[in-house]
Design a protein around this motif. Structure first.
Motif, PDB file in Angstrom:
ATOM      1  N   UNK B 184     -59.117 -28.736  16.646  1.00 46.26           N
ATOM      2  CA  UNK B 184     -57.976 -28.330  15.835  1.00 46.26           C
ATOM      3  C   UNK B 184     -56.670 -28.828  16.450  1.00 46.26           C
ATOM      4  N   UNK B 185     -56.586 -28.788  17.784  1.00 42.86           N
ATOM      5  CA  UNK B 185     -55.399 -29.321  18.477  1.00 42.86           C
ATOM      6  C   UNK B 185     -55.215 -30.797  18.145  1.00 42.86           C
ATOM      7  N   UNK B 187     -56.265 -32.395  15.619  1.00 45.96           N
ATOM      8  CA  UNK B 187     -55.923 -32.581  14.215  1.00 45.96           C
ATOM      9  C   UNK B 187     -54.524 -32.061  13.895  1.00 45.96           C
ATOM     10  N   UNK B 188     -53.921 -31.387  14.864  1.00 44.23           N
ATOM     11  CA  UNK B 188     -52.594 -30.836  14.607  1.00 44.23           C
ATOM     12  C   UNK B 188     -52.639 -29.588  13.740  1.00 44.23           C
ATOM     13  N   UNK B 189     -53.755 -28.871  13.788  1.00 47.96           N
ATOM     14  CA  UNK B 189     -53.851 -27.619  13.041  1.00 47.96           C
ATOM     15  C   UNK B 189     -53.137 -26.538  13.857  1.00 47.96           C
ATOM     16  N   UNK B 193     -52.789 -21.305  11.055  1.00 49.55           N
ATOM     17  CA  UNK B 193     -53.758 -21.903  10.135  1.00 49.55           C
ATOM     18  C   UNK B 193     -55.158 -21.818  10.737  1.00 49.55           C
ATOM     19  N   UNK B 194     -55.246 -22.034  12.040  1.00 48.80           N
ATOM     20  CA  UNK B 194     -56.540 -21.957  12.723  1.00 48.80           C
ATOM     21  C   UNK B 194     -57.091 -20.523  12.652  1.00 48.80           C
ATOM     22  N   UNK B 197     -57.946 -19.905   8.785  1.00 45.23           N
ATOM     23  CA  UNK B 197     -58.982 -20.700   8.125  1.00 45.23           C
ATOM     24  C   UNK B 197     -60.243 -20.889   8.962  1.00 45.23           C
ATOM     25  N   UNK B 198     -60.132 -20.643  10.256  1.00 45.40           N
ATOM     26  CA  UNK B 198     -61.330 -20.830  11.077  1.00 45.40           C
ATOM     27  C   UNK B 198     -61.777 -19.513  11.723  1.00 45.40           C
ATOM     28  N   UNK B 201     -62.604 -16.428   9.095  1.00 48.64           N
ATOM     29  CA  UNK B 201     -63.888 -16.597   8.400  1.00 48.64           C
ATOM     30  C   UNK B 201     -65.089 -16.545   9.340  1.00 48.64           C
TER      31      UNK B 201
END
Lengths: 379, 289
Positions: B184-185, B187-189, B193-194, B197-198, B201
């Protein structure tokens, strides 16, 4: 695509130096493999390139940019992890899109198009709607690679991507990675502990040991002209034989061992002339005399164990107090206790000094390079 | 299919002639212990249908003469519905607040490197040693100074920060591979948001489990609301039960009414338990590790 310049890169954890002042370049479009035993700092190096570890000292440039201080996302790299790092609650397609969406300059149509394209390249369009738990190891790996591809990064980083796969699948994925690299022509840094992977995949291979680079060269150069004893023993399986010798320099150079005496060709190639050293020869460069034409220098050894490898027979011989492995022809009738007469391929001998540095290769370096390029086979 | 075959085999084992003495003893013991554990609940259900006289007749353990009229009295005359609503509002706020805050705290603890991270976590755990009843006097003082006395803030605020929930989420987050967050880092998430969305869930079961535990804990609060809430109409249901006791009939406590109130007060946590028992069991299993 960009090239990578690494200059004096060092990583210190609290009291250990994991990576110690290493320097190398990766050319644009090149596939460079970092290989070494576990704990040698190869993964740490990769993680510093990715920006997942801070750099203690040294400089890292991707393209023309110094990226030491840049956050991972600003470096425009994609990484494939050993455990794939797929989000378990998302389908393959969502996994591939997730990172793209956070880079807001893409429309969702562009993203979908890219995912479709990546799926086609990797031959996984039918897997796009499945979740990772419904995929096999190889399929997960493909999705993880697909996720890296859709970003169209400057640099691909792969951290032991094949080590969770079974042996057969690993060989197959290796070939596919090679083909993929050819299609994408992407600058790639690949970390592995498996020297076969390193040899087959790399345009060049960097061998790391104990946080330092031992040698960076094309695979065949690495195999034929190891700079150090470590590289000689790490690359190649079964490993190179290394036995201690005494050296005598007169008209030529002669290696003395308790059970053999061997004159070494091209003595002018010695970079140093110590009294004692280590003699190295690969198992396939030693032969049983019956199979050799002409009148080479021979010596005797006693067989201790034989291991049939299928395509050849690995013979463990006792040379005084040392052991020598010989690759003989398959189905050679030999038993433990037999005495065999051996000779060596004079063009493939190596001598290392006490510190482990190569001081002599019996062929001039570079002579076999053109040869090497031709013989470098695809897996 | 599997359950059917098991129930068939259970049935087969229970058939006469197949039961050996040891099994009979074990099953007998189990039946007795379940009966003993269920007895208070059973008695409460029975008493809630009886009038005061019937309750005091110890031998009278049948369904009483009042039927459901005790329930009507409790809900109508004693304003019990209002207490129930107050309790639901309080519990839901505590659950939402506690889960949200704990998720953020665990996110910070697991995915960020900051100085004295371990010490901070230890400090959070240390607060387990000081539950609300221990801090009741200073807490009362604090609420009074803040002007929160007799408000919803007073009965929810002190419960929002929870070491238990932070601990459970932290342990769960730590079981998620670090490479997910690293990816995620790359990808710039961003962290939010992480989280959204991660992590959330991937932590649904844990969140549900913590919510159930928190809901029941919040629902059962008695001492603190009793002290800090002076307005009877704002009181929660557990304190409301106490009000029922005050209403006596010719010097005799009206146990029928109280039991009816107790049964009503029992229903919401029971419903939550029944709906969420699966994630709850999973959470407890993780706790045992």
């Amino acid at each position: 695509m960009s090239d990578i310049h690494i200059d004096g890169l060092t990583k210190e954890f609290d009291d250990v130096t994991a990576v110690d002042d290493i320097s190398f370049d990766v050319d644009s479009g090149e596939f460079l493999v970092l290989v070494g035993p576990s704990g040698c700092g190869k993964s740490t190096t990769l993680r510093m390139i990715a920006g997942l570890e801070d750099i203690t000292s040294g400089e890292l440039r991707i393209g023309e940019r110094r990226v030491n201080e840049l956050a991972p996302k600003e470096r425009n790299i994609a990484m494939v992890f050993q455990n794939y790092a797929l989000y378990p609650h998302m389908t393959s397609a969502e996994n591939m899109k997730f990172g793209m969406k956070s880079v807001s300059d893409y429309t969702s149509e562009e993203i979908n198009e890219r995912v479709r394209k990546a799926a086609d390249i990797l031959d996984i369009p039918e897997l796009l709607d499945r979740k990772p738990s419904e995929l096999s190891g190889g399929e997960r790996q493909r999705v993880a690679i697909g996720r890296a591809i859709v970003r169209e990064p400057d640099v691909f980083l792969l951290d032991e991507p094949l080590s969770n796969l079974d042996a057969k699948l690993r060989v197959q994925m290796r070939a596919e990675l090679l083909q993929l690299h050819r299609e994408l022509d992407a600058t790639t840094v690949y970390v592995t502990h498996d020297q076969t992977e390193a040899m087959t995949l790399g345009d060049r291979v960097a061998v790391l040991n104990d946080g330092q680079i031992e040698q960076v060269d094309p695979p065949q150069m690495l195999y034929d002209f190891p700079d150090t004893r470590f590289v000689a023993e790490f690359i190649g399986s079964p490993a190179m034989n290394i036995v201690p010798i005494d050296l005598a320099f007169g008209d030529g150079a002669v290696a003395h061992h308790e059970s053999f005496e061997l004159s070494l060709p091209n003595p002018e190639l010695f970079t140093e002339r110590p009294d004692s050293a280590y003699f190295g020869v690969r198992p396939e460069d030693v032969s049983l005399v019956d199979n050799v034409a002409g009148d080479p220098e021979t010596f005797e050894a006693e067989v201790s164990v034989t291991e049939p490898l299928g395509e050849s027979l690995l013979v463990h011989c006792l040379l005084g107090g040392d052991e020598l492995h010989v690759k003989a022809e398959a189905r050679t009738e030999l038993d433990a206790g037999d005495t065999v007469e051996l000779c060596v391929d004079e063009e493939r001998l190596h001598v290392f000094d006490d510190a482990g540095d190569a001081i002599y290769h019996s062929s001039p370096r570079g002579e076999t390079v053109s040869d090497a390029a031709e013989t470098q086979v695809e897996p | 299919m599997a359950t059917r075959s098991t129930s068939e085999s259970t049935l087969a084992r229970l058939l006469p002639g197949d039961i050996d003495a040891e099994q009979a003893l074990v099953h007998g013991g189990l039946v007795v212990s379940i009966f003993l554990m269920g007895l208070p609940l059973l008695l409460a259900l029975i008493m809630s249908t009886q009038n005061t006289t019937e309750v005091y007749q110890i031998t009278n353990v049948g369904i009483g003469s009042q039927g459901l009229s005790n329930y009507e009295t409790v809900l109508g005359e004693y304003n019990f519905g209002q207490y129930m609503i107050n309790s639901v509002v309080m519990s839901v706020i505590i659950v939402v607040g506690k889960v949200t805050l704990s998720l953020f705290a665990a996110l910070a603890l697991v995915y960020y490197r900051f100085p004295y991270e371990r010490a901070v976590f230890m400090f959070i755990l240390l607060t387990l040693l000081l539950p609300v009843p221990v801090r009741i006097v200073p807490l009362f003082d604090l609420m009074a100074r803040l002007g929160w006395g007799n408000t919803l803030m007073a009965i929810t605020g002190p419960y929002i920060a929870s070491a238990t929930a932070v601990f459970l989420f932290r342990q769960h987050f730590m079981s998620i591979p670090a490479s997910l967050v690293e990816n995620a880092h790359l990808d710039g998430v961003g962290p939010l948001k992480f989280l959204w969305e991660v992590l959330i869930p991937m932590s649904r079961g844990m969140i549900a489990g913590v919510s159930v535990i928190t809901f029941i804990y919040a629902w059962n609060q008695y001492l603190w609301p009793l002290i800090i809430m002076s307005d009877q109409s704002k009181q929660v249901v557990q304190v409301g039960l106490r009000f029922l006791q005050a209403a006596s009939q010719s010097g005799l406590t009206r146990w029928g009414i109280i039991m009816a109130g107790a049964v009503i007060a029992l229903l919401p946590p029971l419903a939550v338990l029944i709906v969420m028992h699966r994630p709850l069991l999973k959470t407890l299993a993780i706790q045992q590790k």
